[in-house]
Write a protein that holds these residues in place. Structure first.
Motif, PDB file in Angstrom:
ATOM      1  N   GLY A   1       0.813  -1.217   0.000  1.00 44.14           N
ATOM      2  CA  GLY A   1       0.000   0.000   0.000  1.00 44.14           C
ATOM      3  C   GLY A   1       0.844   1.263   0.000  1.00 44.14           C
ATOM      4  N   LEU A   2       1.895   1.284   0.807  1.00 43.22           N
ATOM      5  CA  LEU A   2       2.795   2.454   0.833  1.00 43.22           C
ATOM      6  C   LEU A   2       3.461   2.663  -0.516  1.00 43.22           C
ATOM      7  N   ASP A   3       3.889   1.572  -1.128  1.00 41.12           N
ATOM      8  CA  ASP A   3       4.534   1.648  -2.433  1.00 41.12           C
ATOM      9  C   ASP A   3       3.561   2.206  -3.485  1.00 41.12           C
ATOM     10  N   VAL A   4       2.337   1.680  -3.504  1.00 46.03           N
ATOM     11  CA  VAL A   4       1.324   2.163  -4.453  1.00 46.03           C
ATOM     12  C   VAL A   4       1.016   3.634  -4.185  1.00 46.03           C
ATOM     13  N   PHE A   5       0.905   4.003  -2.921  1.00 49.16           N
ATOM     14  CA  PHE A   5       0.617   5.388  -2.556  1.00 49.16           C
ATOM     15  C   PHE A   5       1.710   6.333  -3.060  1.00 49.16           C
TER      16      PHE A   5
END
Length: 125
Positions: free
Chosen positions: A49-53
């Motif tokens: 999720g952090l990477d996608v964000f």
């Protein structure tokens, strides 16, 4: 004007990220939200999720709390370091009062109990 019609008019310029380890819930939520939002991104845990964000301009984040790799609490803490004004809604079966208060104090804008009531989700969004 209904809540759904209002959301559809407003949300078509926004992106949403769903951080959820259940592929069934991911699929169910995406099939509903893709009709409303410009783009719907998926992540199976907080780390992804952090990477996608970081790679996309995300306007709203919907996240579970109990996930492998990085749980929702740690994900929210890290996300708020990157983007303190992020709009985050927690979707979890663990809606105990202490969690709701803790996350509201962190800046989370909503808390939805599982199983997801899509009418309530629309109102929250």
């Amino acid at each position: 004007m209904s809540d759904l019609t209002y959301l559809k008019e407003k949300a078509n310029n926004y992106n949403v990220l769903i951080v959820e380890d259940s592929m069934h819930i991911q699929k169910q939520m995406k099939s509903f939200l893709v009709k409303l939002f410009k783009e719907v991104y998926l992540a199976e845990n907080g780390l992804v999720g952090l990477d996608v964000f970081k790679k996309n301009k995300i306007n709203i984040v919907l996240t579970d709390l109990i996930m492998p790799e990085m749980d929702g609490c740690h994900f929210i803490e890290e996300l708020l370091k990157i983007s303190p004004k992020s709009k985050i809604i927690i979707i979890s079966a663990h809606g105990y009062e202490e969690n709701v208060i803790k996350f509201k104090n962190m800046g989370v804008v909503g808390f939805i109990q599982k199983p997801v009531d899509f009418k309530f989700l629309v109102k929250s969004l």
